[in-house]
Enzyme design. Sequence first.
Site, short mmCIF file in Angstrom:
data_model
loop_
_atom_site.label_atom_id
_atom_site.label_comp_id
_atom_site.label_asym_id
_atom_site.label_seq_id
_atom_site.Cartn_x
_atom_site.Cartn_y
_atom_site.Cartn_z
N SER A 232 -3.06 14.14 3.07
CA SER A 232 -2.89 15.57 2.83
C SER A 232 -2.06 16.16 3.97
CB SER A 232 -4.24 16.27 2.75
OG SER A 232 -4.72 16.51 4.06
N LYS A 233 -1.76 17.44 3.82
CA LYS A 233 -0.90 18.12 4.81
C LYS A 233 -1.46 18.02 6.22
CE LYS A 233 2.01 21.17 2.23
NZ LYS A 233 1.65 21.83 0.98
#
Length: 460
Positions: free
Chosen positions: A239-240
């Site tokens: 994820s980011k």
Amino acid sequence: MIVTRFAPSPTGYLHIGGLRTALLNYLWARRNGGKFLLRIEDTDFSRNDEAAALAIVEAFKWVGLEHDGTIEYQSSRLAIYQEYVQKLLDSGKAYKCYMTREELDALREEQSARKERPKYDNRYRDFTGTPPEGREAVIRIKAPLEGTITVHDGVKGDVVFNVADILDDFIIARADGTPTYNFVVAVDDALMGVTDVIRGDDHLSNTPKQMVVYEALGFPIPRFFHVPMIHNHEGKKLSKRDGATDVMAYKTLGYTPEALLNFLVRLGWSHGDQEIFSMKEMLELFDPNDINRSASVYNVEKLDWLNAHYIKNTPNDKLCELLEFHGVMLVSHDKREILLDALKERSKTLVEMAAQINEILVRPEMFDEAALKKGYKEESPMILKTFAEALRNASELHLPSDYHHVMEEVVAKLEIGFGKIGQPLRIALMGKLSGPGLDTVMAIIGVDETLARIEALLNH
Ligand code: GLU
């Protein structure tokens, strides 16, 4: 001929995991002299998502991947899909289903009360009567009613799906005539002549459905390679928070395309214990049959390590070009070879390198307090003045070694250790106690600037 494709759903940018998928497809096609196609899966059919394609092409351009032929947009292919829906209706392999939303909900409720998997009960499969008044029909495909479907996957081996567990006569076209996802993917892959599908294993459960479509339309089934997802250190989907997801962010962060591609090819594929792969080597060696079965872990230290390797091995002309993006203009700098040679071994990213270059080229505005305390002693002004004098008297100062000789002269004359001159001089030149070799720094900035920086510290 091997034909592969990259088929991103539009997100507005190219995801790092998407680039890995694209790269693997690209390598396999190119290695075999085949074709690598690009299809934008913009299935809302209201407009072409050209922005999505542009973002992908921009990222491809940066890393040096090229697709063949024109970009296909699913949004432009509605008529084609409708033609194939009609073919299936005509051949009796698909049929109209008039079930209402309420009927479907009721069926689902009964099934879940019986703890059964919710699925369509085939009530219109063999319907020959008059359609119920005023109802719109969806189109369903006739899927096998029992048995198994085996996906012969080049990564996972044979994956056997029990029809009863995963299939029903699924919808291929909605009441408004728009086709559904698995139908269009199968039609497109078939019509585009795709022979090898390399994609994320999040799509593995779609594959039996797509195989039903291939079979109903009489298309050959491609080879499948489902690549395990990229995970973070906790074993969760990337994820980011774990790192940049937008490929173009890696450019901004100072990574080279070569390092990024090398990093990505190793996420899930290996060749012995080799870590460094040039594009040429990837093209010689990559085989999707060698993709690892287990998830691969995104490890930014590894990327940094690779990037440092590529920076170190990039010719200076090319480095100059790359550094321009990070605001450093060196084209006409007469000492750029010395500068780049000194820093290319010390930088993990181009951003780091640009910062280090600026630290050398730009006169320090401040002197670090802790450095002054530690390295600027009572005798330091005298030492610096003596050194400045020696510089003024020296002829022909060009190379780092020329400056080194002057430093040697001064320490000999004053009978002091190197540190006694090194520390205050470093503060004068860099404003702090770290940085590359002082003789190198002086050779880069030249004698006048060196004297000016010494002067500035003496006046401080
Ligand atoms: N559009 C899908 C995605 O972006 C890929 C579909 C496929 O490769 O079959 O995840």
